[in-house]
Design an enzyme around this catalytic site. Structure first.
Site, PDB file in Angstrom:
ATOM      1  N   THR A   1     -11.288 -19.731 -43.350  1.00 30.75           N
ATOM      2  CA  THR A   1     -11.157 -20.928 -42.521  1.00 30.75           C
ATOM      3  C   THR A   1     -10.318 -20.710 -41.261  1.00 30.75           C
ATOM      4  OG1 THR A   1     -11.452 -22.384 -44.415  1.00 30.75           O
ATOM      5  CG2 THR A   1     -10.348 -23.321 -42.502  1.00 30.75           C
TER       6      THR A   1
ATOM      7  N   LYS B   1      -7.532 -30.656 -42.799  1.00 29.52           N
ATOM      8  CA  LYS B   1      -6.682 -29.473 -42.956  1.00 29.52           C
ATOM      9  C   LYS B   1      -5.824 -29.268 -41.709  1.00 29.52           C
ATOM     10  CE  LYS B   1     -10.009 -26.850 -45.782  1.00 29.52           C
ATOM     11  NZ  LYS B   1     -10.780 -25.583 -45.860  1.00 29.52           N
TER      12      LYS B   1
ATOM     13  N   ASP C   1     -16.151 -28.194 -47.287  1.00 31.32           N
ATOM     14  CA  ASP C   1     -15.559 -27.004 -47.897  1.00 31.32           C
ATOM     15  C   ASP C   1     -15.031 -27.306 -49.293  1.00 31.32           C
ATOM     16  OD1 ASP C   1     -14.509 -24.160 -47.469  1.00 31.32           O
ATOM     17  OD2 ASP C   1     -12.661 -25.207 -47.994  1.00 31.32           O
TER      18      ASP C   1
ATOM     19  N   ASP D   1     -17.047 -22.521 -39.627  1.00 33.86           N
ATOM     20  CA  ASP D   1     -16.057 -21.447 -39.681  1.00 33.86           C
ATOM     21  C   ASP D   1     -16.492 -20.320 -40.609  1.00 33.86           C
ATOM     22  OD1 ASP D   1     -15.892 -23.110 -41.866  1.00 33.86           O
ATOM     23  OD2 ASP D   1     -13.698 -23.117 -41.966  1.00 33.86           O
ATOM     24  N   HIS D   2     -17.417 -20.630 -41.541  1.00 29.89           N
ATOM     25  CA  HIS D   2     -17.945 -19.642 -42.486  1.00 29.89           C
ATOM     26  C   HIS D   2     -18.998 -20.336 -43.330  1.00 29.89           C
ATOM     27  CE1 HIS D   2     -15.610 -21.709 -45.569  1.00 29.89           C
ATOM     28  NE2 HIS D   2     -14.545 -21.594 -44.798  1.00 29.89           N
TER      29      HIS D   2
END
Length: 560
Positions: free
Chosen positions: A95, A177, A319, A366-367
């Site tokens: 992240t 986050k 996520d 981000d992924h």
């Protein structure tokens, strides 16, 4: 003498005439210029970056038939520019690394963000990517706000925008986050705000503000989380229509809402006023983030004048749900159908608030994430989970037996082995011998494909693409000594239930990239591009300098 005097007089008269006419012409020109306003540089009023945490590229098409015609994804896919083959050019695909690289056009080897956490050899301690105890929490009494972008070593696109406008542009970062809010916003941002799981409020750090702005306090006072919880969580459409998912409540899913939860519908009302940490594991975490985004646009008057502003949004709930339930779950399908609706509503809001065609939005991730190994095994696809914690325990015992020394192993994380370099040096140990001992042990572990010392990377037999990703992720003071590569479909941790990410493989590294709005071409490309190409493309669009660690390239096809 007389002739010379006349020549001199003539010379000075001619010079006065030239000066007079020069001044006369200049005055005329100034008069004309006064009547003709200077042409202004064209820029969008607002740039919005949306990072969907853990969004696999294939989700764009896995759920395509279920996305609403008036929703967000189909609008961006049909009216914007689509980069179908966007990859992450480094490992680990985590992240903090992803958010940093998108907005800096850089890689961990340059920007210094090598993981969510890392062992920092300069400080001799584990460091959290945005942790900074020099600052205090704003908006709560705990330590959740002791944060800053101080570990990020380069500028971001927000910093460059602020520099280019002499700090007249506003830059705001928002995410559940902290790292998803702070790292995209950059060093000179006007504010970054994240979610406090203890209070259900938005908070910040004294790095940015002395107290929460009135618009944040106003949103916090509404206690929106309790209202979301009151609605519980049922599927958006009838459960039997979720044919792109496995059955609800399968054994390899985590019990995120308690051991008694047996799938949909989830009774969230029981958590109101009690457990605000549950919000991120629901689609309402994304909805609440969009609430905050709208509040920031009106509260900070973003996009309200001719000076371009930047709003960075990270949607974290995808996520949390992905880790808990896996990419093939009903929960994952439902959150993306709901996200499509939320995204469409947000684009409609921008049309009204900023003006259609006056803003630009990009959406990426981000992924990605691997499928849950147990799910793959059920369908005869080889996969597994490696128990990193157990490996650490066993390796610590073996190292002590072999070298008669404690604390040689600092940890195994970020798919790397961190060894005690200072201890090896002071004890005058043979570093290569220690390395080889660890390599021999880890290479025998189930699921491990290859282990090697990072200082011998150039001599290791590797695919060139994988080698480049390792190089791009290596920052000596913040990276380990040995690199671990697992077999395809193998993950580290989440043994038996749930899943994760971090590897070089396409399921972790192939991400979506959509462009929409001001001066964006309509179309798509299948050319291989990288997440590091986003920042230089924004820089080209805005006519500002690329971030200081940029290694990406402009996606020319996306720009009109």
């Amino acid at each position: 003498m007389k002739t010379k005097s006349l020549k001199s007089r003539s010379y000075f008269m001619n010079k006065r005439i030239i000066i007079f006419f020069s001044l006369f012409i200049a005055l005329i020109a100034d008069g004309q210029n006064a009547q003709m306003p200077a042409e202004q540089l064209q820029r969008p009023k607002l740039v919005v970056g949306i990072v969907v945490d853990q969004m696999r590229w294939d989700f764009l098409y896995r759920y395509y038939d279920r996305f609403a015609k008036e929703g967000g994804f189909k609008r961006m896919l049909s009216q914007g520019f689509v980069c179908e083959n966007t990859m992450i050019p480094y490992i680990p695909t985590l992240t903090a690394c992803g958010h940093s690289s998108i907005y800096t056009g850089s890689v961990p080897a340059i920007n210094g963000i090598t993981g969510n956490d890392w062992w920092d050899y300069q400080r001799s301690q584990i460091v959290y990517c945005t942790g900074d105890d020099k600052f205090t929490t704003i908006g709560a009494s705990g330590t959740e706000g002791q944060m800053s972008p101080g570990n990020l070593l380069v500028t971001g696109i927000g910093d460059e925008l602020r520099l280019a406008t002499n700090f007249k542009s506003k830059v705001i970062g928002i995410a559940l986050k902290d790292r998803g809010a702070i790292l995209p916003a950059g060093h000179s941002a006007n504010g970054a705000y994240w979610y406090d799981s203890k209070t259900g409020d938005w908070i910040s750090s004294s790095y940015y503000v002395k107290e929460l702005p009135a618009w944040v306090k106003e949103l916090n006072a509404k206690k929106m989380v309790d209202k979301y919880f009151a609605g519980n969580w049922s599927t958006l459409y009838p459960l039997d229509t979720y044919t792109q998912s496995t059955a609800d409540d399968v054994p390899w899913e985590n019990k995120a809402f308690g051991p008694s939860a047996k799938g949909f519908p989830y009774q969230l009302s029981q958590f109101a006023g009690k457990n605000y940490g549950i919000l991120p594991v629901t689609p309402y975490g994304n909805s609440f983030t969009f609430d905050m985004a709208r509040a920031s646009i009106t509260g900070e008057q973003l996009g309200n004048d001719s000076i371009t502003d930047l709003l960075t949004i990270s949607l974290s709930s995808t996520d949390y749900i992905g880790h808990s339930f896996g990419p093939n779950s009903v929960e994952a399908e439902d959150i993306y159908l709901r996200l499509d609706k939320d995204l469409g509503d947000f684009l409609n809001y921008l049309d009204k608030q900023i003006g259609k065609g006056a803003y630009v939005v990009f959406l990426s991730a981000d992924h990605g994430a691997s499928h849950v190994p147990a799910f793959l095994n059920e369908h005869k696809i080889p996969a597994g989970s490696a128990n990193g914690g157990k490996m650490e325990e066993q390796l610590n015992v073996l190292l002590k037996e072999k070298f008669k020394t404690d604390s040689l192993l600092l940890g195994i994380f970020n798919y790397q082995v961190f060894l005690n370099r200072a201890l090896i040096k002071t004890r005058k140990m043979n570093k290569d011998e220690v390395y080889q001992f660890v390599i021999d042990f880890l290479s025998r572990q189930e699921g491990v494909l290859k282990v090697f010392a990072l200082n011998t990377l150039n001599s290791v037999t590797l695919n060139n693409s994988v080698r480049q990703k390792i190089e791009n992720g290596y920052f000596e003071d913040r990276s380990g000594d040995l690199q671990m590569i697992y077999k395809p479909q193998w993950i580290e941790g989440f043994v038996g239930k749930g899943t994760t990410h971090g590897a070089w493989n396409p399921y972790d590294a192939h991400i979506p990239l959509l462009w929409y709005g001001w001066h964006i071409a309509q179309g798509k490309t299948n050319k291989e591009l990288y997440m590091t190409d986003i920042a230089p493309t924004l820089a080209a669009m805005l006519h500002i300098q690329m971030p200081s660690g940029n290694v990406g390239h402009v996606i020319e096809a996306a720009l009109k």
